[in-house]
Design an enzyme around this catalytic site. Structure first.
Site, mmCIF file in Angstrom:
data_model
loop_
_atom_site.group_PDB
_atom_site.id
_atom_site.type_symbol
_atom_site.label_atom_id
_atom_site.label_comp_id
_atom_site.label_asym_id
_atom_site.label_seq_id
_atom_site.Cartn_x
_atom_site.Cartn_y
_atom_site.Cartn_z
ATOM 1 N N ASP A 1 0.822 -1.219 0.000
ATOM 2 C CA ASP A 1 0.000 0.000 0.000
ATOM 3 C C ASP A 1 0.850 1.261 0.000
ATOM 4 O O ASP A 1 0.399 2.317 -0.429
ATOM 5 C CB ASP A 1 -0.878 0.054 1.264
ATOM 6 C CG ASP A 1 -1.775 -1.158 1.366
ATOM 7 O OD1 ASP A 1 -2.227 -1.635 0.308
ATOM 8 O OD2 ASP A 1 -2.005 -1.626 2.493
ATOM 9 N N LYS A 29 19.953 7.434 3.999
ATOM 10 C CA LYS A 29 19.837 5.981 3.899
ATOM 11 C C LYS A 29 21.240 5.377 3.954
ATOM 12 O O LYS A 29 22.140 5.966 3.376
ATOM 13 C CB LYS A 29 19.192 5.597 2.556
ATOM 14 C CG LYS A 29 17.754 6.002 2.416
ATOM 15 C CD LYS A 29 17.282 5.804 0.982
ATOM 16 C CE LYS A 29 17.881 6.813 0.032
ATOM 17 N NZ LYS A 29 17.409 6.713 -1.354
ATOM 18 N N ASP A 42 18.008 1.614 -6.337
ATOM 19 C CA ASP A 42 19.012 1.114 -7.285
ATOM 20 C C ASP A 42 20.327 0.791 -6.589
ATOM 21 O O ASP A 42 21.255 0.322 -7.233
ATOM 22 C CB ASP A 42 19.258 2.141 -8.393
ATOM 23 C CG ASP A 42 19.995 3.360 -7.896
ATOM 24 O OD1 ASP A 42 19.543 3.952 -6.893
ATOM 25 O OD2 ASP A 42 21.044 3.714 -8.481
HETATM 26 MG MG MG Z 1 19.767 5.991 -6.379
#
Ligand code: MG
Length: 296
Positions: free
Chosen positions: A19, A220, A245
């Site tokens: 979701d 991140k 990626d």
């Molecule tokens: Mg990236």
């Protein structure tokens, strides 16, 4: 075990099972200034099915507001409050986690986007784009006045990095007691449409080396970024998927947050790294060539 997606049925199941969809941007939606084919259609499809969309980028050179103009330029629909950047996460970390007192300041190695996010949180700062620090003159320590109110140094990607900024940051981190050392993110490289360049991690590296000390990273894969999202967006981790990626940032970030992960091969990670003779220990749940594949 990674599930390799290729059939309409498999993509359809993904739409049913999740979701909330978190997307990295560079290498997933676009590469530099080139939109990846099919991305607009896939995002439209998700919106029509009332999925929650969140963009999570380690790019700290732009504020969320200026990052939104990149979406506009490339014709990708996005709202500012769907965008979470590592500069924003750094500002929230300083104001809400370490709760730097209001009279204290941050010394910035970074660009205007980082300064804008600090301003938004009401954090005083110096360095950064200040012309006094963007100089080719040699740094003269005997002329340097240490500001005792600097309580943190934050380092992000800075395309005007120089010896003066590194020296000042070093002074604050070694001479101001308890001075926090924060990195917006630790990406080793920065993808552009013409190829790779050194990333934010490479900008902070000289300081780490000089200090023998590692910064706290807010990008991140750090959980600080997910905490920022969680503060604003309600989501069930079991029904949430992170699309990225890069294995050691995006995929690790998703896994550490208990989310499902989908790797696309339009950016940093090559096929070789997941199925070659020495695959990465970071194993995504799903892999597909491009986000555009989800047009089913
Ligand atoms: Mg990236």
């Amino acid at each position: 075990m990674t599930v390799r997606l290729s059939t309409a049925e498999a993509y359809g199941r993904l739409f049913d099972d999740y979701d909330t969809w978190l997307f990295d941007c560079d290498g997933v939606l676009w590469r530099g200034d080139h939109l990846i084919e099919g991305v607009v259609e896939v995002l439209d499809l998700l919106r029509r099915r009332n999925k929650k969309i969140v963009f999570v980028t380690n790019n700290a050179t732009k504020s969320r507001k200026s990052y939104k103009s990149k979406f506009d330029q490339l014709g990708v629909q996005a709202h500012v409050d769907e965008i979470y950047g590592s500069a924003y996460a750094a500002a929230v970390y300083i104001s809400s986690v370490i709760k730097l007192p209001k009279h204290k300041k941050v010394y910035v190695i970074g660009m205007s986007g980082l300064e804008e996010e600090l301003n938004e949180e009401g954090i005083l700062h110096l360095g950064g784009t200040d012309s006094a620090d963007n100089t080719l003159e040699p740094f003269d320590l005997s002329q340097f006045e240490l500001d005792p109110d600097v309580g943190a140094v934050v380092a992000g990607l800075d395309t005007s990095i120089n010896y003066t900024k590194l020296s000042k940051a070093f002074q604050y981190l070694t001479r101001n007691p308890g001075c926090h050392f924060i990195a917006t993110n630790e990406d080793s490289t920065y993808p552009t449409s013409a190829g790779l360049l050194p990333g934010a991690g490479a900008i902070g590296a000289p300081l780490r080396y000089a200090l023998g000390r590692d910064p706290i990273s807010t990008g991140k894969p750090s959980s600080t970024m997910l905490d920022c999202v969680r503060a604003k967006v309600h989501f069930d981790p079991r029904r949430t998927i992170m699309v990225g990626d890069r294995l050691n940032t995006d995929i690790l970030f998703g896994q550490q947050g208990g989310l499902a992960t989908l790797l696309v091969l339009t950016g940093i990670t090559s096929e070789e790294e997941i199925s070659g003779p020495e695959p990465s220990p970071i194993v995504p749940d799903f892999v597909t060539q491009s986000l555009g594949d989800l047009r089913v």
